[in-house]
Design a protein around this motif. Sequence first.
Motif, mmCIF file in Angstrom:
data_model
loop_
_atom_site.group_PDB
_atom_site.id
_atom_site.type_symbol
_atom_site.label_atom_id
_atom_site.label_comp_id
_atom_site.label_asym_id
_atom_site.label_seq_id
_atom_site.Cartn_x
_atom_site.Cartn_y
_atom_site.Cartn_z
ATOM 1 N N GLY A 1 0.922 -1.152 0.061
ATOM 2 C CA GLY A 1 -0.146 0.004 -0.062
ATOM 3 C C GLY A 1 0.856 1.167 0.041
ATOM 4 O O GLY A 1 0.636 2.159 -0.996
ATOM 5 N N ALA A 2 1.925 1.147 0.753
ATOM 6 C CA ALA A 2 2.760 2.397 0.802
ATOM 7 C C ALA A 2 3.544 2.812 -0.577
ATOM 8 O O ALA A 2 3.831 3.684 -0.999
ATOM 9 N N ARG A 3 3.979 1.666 -1.017
ATOM 10 C CA ARG A 3 4.559 1.581 -2.269
ATOM 11 C C ARG A 3 3.522 2.254 -3.453
ATOM 12 O O ARG A 3 3.918 3.399 -4.297
ATOM 13 N N LEU A 4 2.340 1.726 -3.530
ATOM 14 C CA LEU A 4 1.395 2.258 -4.616
ATOM 15 C C LEU A 4 1.160 3.613 -4.316
ATOM 16 O O LEU A 4 0.668 4.579 -5.141
ATOM 17 N N LEU A 5 0.564 4.160 -2.722
ATOM 18 C CA LEU A 5 0.328 5.192 -2.461
ATOM 19 C C LEU A 5 1.482 6.484 -2.777
ATOM 20 O O LEU A 5 1.100 7.527 -3.287
ATOM 21 N N SER A 6 2.713 5.810 -2.404
ATOM 22 C CA SER A 6 3.913 6.867 -2.722
ATOM 23 C C SER A 6 4.009 7.210 -4.280
ATOM 24 O O SER A 6 4.270 8.398 -4.641
ATOM 25 N N SER A 7 3.797 6.228 -5.247
ATOM 26 C CA SER A 7 3.783 6.435 -6.503
ATOM 27 C C SER A 7 2.754 6.974 -7.138
ATOM 28 O O SER A 7 2.589 7.252 -8.317
ATOM 29 N N LYS A 8 1.805 7.272 -6.233
ATOM 30 C CA LYS A 8 0.271 8.062 -6.805
ATOM 31 C C LYS A 8 -0.195 7.211 -7.947
ATOM 32 O O LYS A 8 -0.720 7.712 -8.716
ATOM 33 N N ALA A 9 -0.157 5.887 -7.606
ATOM 34 C CA ALA A 9 -0.679 4.786 -8.514
ATOM 35 C C ALA A 9 -2.125 4.907 -8.523
ATOM 36 O O ALA A 9 -2.604 4.470 -9.717
ATOM 37 N N PHE A 10 -2.669 5.001 -7.648
ATOM 38 C CA PHE A 10 -4.312 4.996 -7.630
ATOM 39 C C PHE A 10 -4.843 6.043 -8.305
ATOM 40 O O PHE A 10 -4.586 7.435 -8.167
ATOM 41 N N SER A 11 -5.798 5.818 -9.139
ATOM 42 C CA SER A 11 -6.491 6.764 -10.162
ATOM 43 C C SER A 11 -7.709 7.675 -9.406
ATOM 44 O O SER A 11 -8.080 8.585 -10.075
#
Length: 343
Positions: free
Chosen positions: A235-245
């Motif tokens: 979750g931290a990885r995806l949130l940090s990379s602003k992956a969620f649209s």
Amino acid sequence: MAQPKIRNMEEFASLSGISRPTVSKYFNDPDSVRASTRAKIEASLKKHDYQPNVFAMNQNRRTTKNIGVVVPNLADPFFSEIGRRVELACIDAGYSPILLSSHGSPEMERDNLKTLRSLKPAGVLLAPFGRMSDEAAVQAFDEEFPLVLFDANMAKVGQAFVGTDNGQSVDLMVEYLCRSGEPPCFFEMRNPTNPNANKRRQAYIESMERHGQEPRIFQAEGEGWNFEEIGSTEGARLLSSKAFSTNTILCSNDRLAIGMLSAAYGLGLRVGHGTGCDLRIAGHDDHPFSRYTCPPLTTIAQDYEAIANRAVSELFGILEDDERLSDRTETTFDGRLIMRDSA
């Protein structure tokens, strides 16, 4: 001087001055012996502080009163809660439940079935791993003993299945999230342990399409039962990379969602649906800890009591009527939306 410990029913019968068959008859049904004999046995039980080995007694019966209950992992509060309810339902019906955990290991699930086979159970309630289970071992057990599956289904195995309607429950959550804010992204494990995860992903896709929205699925690396750790790290990885649209994340289960909440906190993101919030997070299962997270987690509650009671009643129905063994039934219960501060 302390009395020697009585090791078996033969010794108890000898010390009590009552025949072994009469003692055995009493333990099988106290009302089957004369009142005067029953009083004598009960006085001896109190005097010698003797408790018979129920499982050993059962081995001498053609049909035992043992009911096996096998869950994937008792360390998971979801399975400990539903296992507890199943156990109590068996006790209320006069059976002796044997609750076993597979500790996240399909190999141990197979060993648990082997152990139960030696105890000659009247029947077994199994929450299987699903695709990770040793299907041949489960099918072989199914051919010998009445078997009812709960929580996770396996095609053509068991005389009945009882669980939650994942299609209904996920659609309920997706509808709420779309109505109350941005449409949700879906966060899951790439290789889920429980087959319910696959059903929830498909239900999410279908629900989003019905609502005219594009499904957005994000998968976490990792396997096993460390859902919180996987949810936090990935979750931290995806949130940090602003992956969620979108700013809304629907997690496949509450334990992943708890990890995601931790990741958001670590990144300084405010979770909730109020003014100034950065993110909405929701889950599924109504995990016993979900109401105590910060913020409390919006989720879907499974009907633990209904699932447990129906699974037990299905098994007892099979035990009472052998003809039901050829008619496999599937029963699913609706989930209930629990709205809390996280979404």
